[in-house]
Scaffold this motif. Structure first.
Motif, PDB file in Angstrom:
ATOM      1  N   HIS A   3       0.678  -1.365  -0.114  1.00 14.61           N
ATOM      2  CA  HIS A   3      -0.163  -0.089   0.068  1.00 14.61           C
ATOM      3  C   HIS A   3       1.015   1.252  -0.057  1.00 14.61           C
ATOM      4  CE1 HIS A   3      -3.861  -1.808   0.832  1.00 14.61           C
ATOM      5  NE2 HIS A   3      -3.330  -2.857   1.660  1.00 14.61           N
ATOM      6  N   LEU A   4       0.342   2.143  -0.665  1.00 13.92           N
ATOM      7  CA  LEU A   4       1.178   3.646  -0.861  1.00 13.92           C
ATOM      8  C   LEU A   4       0.033   4.647  -0.538  1.00 13.92           C
ATOM      9  CD1 LEU A   4       3.394   3.480  -3.971  1.00 13.92           C
ATOM     10  CD2 LEU A   4       4.010   2.769  -1.786  1.00 13.92           C
ATOM     11  N   VAL A   5      -0.119   5.095   0.563  1.00 15.83           N
ATOM     12  CA  VAL A   5      -0.980   6.189   1.005  1.00 15.83           C
ATOM     13  C   VAL A   5      -0.496   7.551   1.052  1.00 15.83           C
ATOM     14  CG1 VAL A   5      -2.656   6.618   2.863  1.00 15.83           C
ATOM     15  CG2 VAL A   5      -2.125   4.315   2.373  1.00 15.83           C
ATOM     16  N   GLU A   6      -1.105   8.401   0.322  1.00 17.76           N
ATOM     17  CA  GLU A   6      -0.777   9.620   0.153  1.00 17.76           C
ATOM     18  C   GLU A   6      -1.785  10.245   1.127  1.00 17.76           C
ATOM     19  OE1 GLU A   6      -0.738   8.321  -4.161  1.00 17.76           O
ATOM     20  OE2 GLU A   6      -2.080   8.124  -2.512  1.00 17.76           O
ATOM     21  N   SER A   7      -1.120  11.656   1.673  1.00 21.99           N
ATOM     22  CA  SER A   7      -1.740  12.728   2.359  1.00 21.99           C
ATOM     23  C   SER A   7      -1.159  13.914   2.175  1.00 21.99           C
ATOM     24  CB  SER A   7      -1.899  12.416   3.745  1.00 21.99           C
ATOM     25  OG  SER A   7      -0.671  12.191   4.382  1.00 21.99           O
ATOM     26  N   GLY A   8      -1.923  15.027   2.588  1.00 24.70           N
ATOM     27  CA  GLY A   8      -1.320  16.305   2.761  1.00 24.70           C
ATOM     28  C   GLY A   8      -1.975  17.027   1.622  1.00 24.70           C
ATOM     29  N   GLY A   9      -2.678  16.606   0.506  1.00 26.69           N
ATOM     30  CA  GLY A   9      -3.146  17.455  -0.331  1.00 26.69           C
ATOM     31  C   GLY A   9      -4.463  18.379   0.129  1.00 26.69           C
ATOM     32  N   TYR A  94       0.211  11.504  -7.332  1.00 31.38           N
ATOM     33  CA  TYR A  94       0.364  10.251  -7.063  1.00 31.38           C
ATOM     34  C   TYR A  94       1.468   9.821  -6.539  1.00 31.38           C
ATOM     35  CZ  TYR A  94      -4.073   9.642 -10.004  1.00 31.38           C
ATOM     36  OH  TYR A  94      -5.349   9.701 -10.418  1.00 31.38           O
ATOM     37  N   CYS A  95       1.812   8.955  -5.613  1.00 36.17           N
ATOM     38  CA  CYS A  95       2.988   8.314  -5.007  1.00 36.17           C
ATOM     39  C   CYS A  95       3.164   7.206  -5.803  1.00 36.17           C
ATOM     40  CB  CYS A  95       2.876   8.087  -3.711  1.00 36.17           C
ATOM     41  SG  CYS A  95       4.349   7.362  -2.748  1.00 36.17           S
ATOM     42  N   GLY A 111       0.246   4.723  -5.639  1.00 42.18           N
ATOM     43  CA  GLY A 111      -1.029   5.079  -4.658  1.00 42.18           C
ATOM     44  C   GLY A 111      -2.193   5.355  -5.119  1.00 42.18           C
ATOM     45  N   LEU A 112      -3.227   5.998  -4.582  1.00 38.06           N
ATOM     46  CA  LEU A 112      -4.589   6.351  -4.848  1.00 38.06           C
ATOM     47  C   LEU A 112      -4.630   7.731  -5.464  1.00 38.06           C
ATOM     48  CD1 LEU A 112      -6.623   4.085  -2.665  1.00 38.06           C
ATOM     49  CD2 LEU A 112      -6.381   3.755  -5.010  1.00 38.06           C
ATOM     50  N   GLY A 113      -3.432   8.433  -5.046  1.00 39.95           N
ATOM     51  CA  GLY A 113      -3.599   9.972  -5.171  1.00 39.95           C
ATOM     52  C   GLY A 113      -4.238  10.996  -4.247  1.00 39.95           C
ATOM     53  N   THR A 114      -3.919  12.094  -4.341  1.00 37.21           N
ATOM     54  CA  THR A 114      -4.421  13.122  -3.443  1.00 37.21           C
ATOM     55  C   THR A 114      -4.576  14.289  -4.313  1.00 37.21           C
ATOM     56  OG1 THR A 114      -3.951  14.368  -1.475  1.00 37.21           O
ATOM     57  CG2 THR A 114      -2.131  13.827  -2.328  1.00 37.21           C
ATOM     58  N   GLN A 115      -5.556  15.145  -4.100  1.00 41.94           N
ATOM     59  CA  GLN A 115      -5.868  16.449  -4.977  1.00 41.94           C
ATOM     60  C   GLN A 115      -5.186  17.472  -4.459  1.00 41.94           C
ATOM     61  OE1 GLN A 115      -8.047  16.681  -7.742  1.00 41.94           O
ATOM     62  NE2 GLN A 115      -6.956  18.716  -8.008  1.00 41.94           N
ATOM     63  N   VAL A 116      -4.556  18.193  -5.143  1.00 42.77           N
ATOM     64  CA  VAL A 116      -4.024  19.457  -4.955  1.00 42.77           C
ATOM     65  C   VAL A 116      -4.624  20.581  -6.075  1.00 42.77           C
ATOM     66  CG1 VAL A 116      -1.915  20.955  -4.786  1.00 42.77           C
ATOM     67  CG2 VAL A 116      -1.695  18.723  -3.975  1.00 42.77           C
TER      68      VAL A 116
END
Length: 120
Positions: A3-9, A94-95, A111-116
């Motif tokens: 698992h790759l989990v992005e955060s911070g967007g 995406y990570c 990863g699933l991606g995080t929106q910026v």
């Protein structure tokens, strides 16, 4: 299972900063190059910043001088520090991970991606 989990967007004003994090459940983390891709609306996903060795990094031209990729192997986490953000940086980030020595055209894990979103 990896698992790759992005955060911070999130939403930030032009000129602002954000730090993205990618927590990875891959072992051993130190054997994997980490990278960040982004995909804007109607555009193809492309590499923004990545490690190409334990110490060497590459950046997309528009990201040089504004973005910094880093990693903390003890925490199995990669980061993307973004500053002087512009509206054109708006994208899903995406990570990605792949074993060192492989080409970034052949990513092992996403990863699933995080929106910026950069907007006033």
């Amino acid at each position: 299972q990896v698992h790759l989990v992005e955060s911070g967007g999130g939403l930030v004003q032009p000129g602002g900063s954000l730090r993205l994090s990618c927590a990875a459940s891959i072992h051993p983390f130190k054997d994997y190059a980490m990278g960040w891709f982004r995909q804007g609306s109607g555009k193809q996903r492309h590499l923004v910043a990545a490690f190409v060795s334990q110490t060497d990094t590459v950046y997309e031209t528009t990201a040089k001088g504004r973005f910094t990729i880093s990693r903390d192997d003890a925490k199995s986490t990669a980061y993307l520090q973004m500053s002087s953000l512009k509206p054109e940086d708006t994208a899903v980030y995406y990570c990605a991970a792949l074993l060192f020595g492989k080409n970034w055209a052949n990513v092992d894990y996403w990863g699933l991606g995080t929106q910026v979103t950069v907007s006033s």
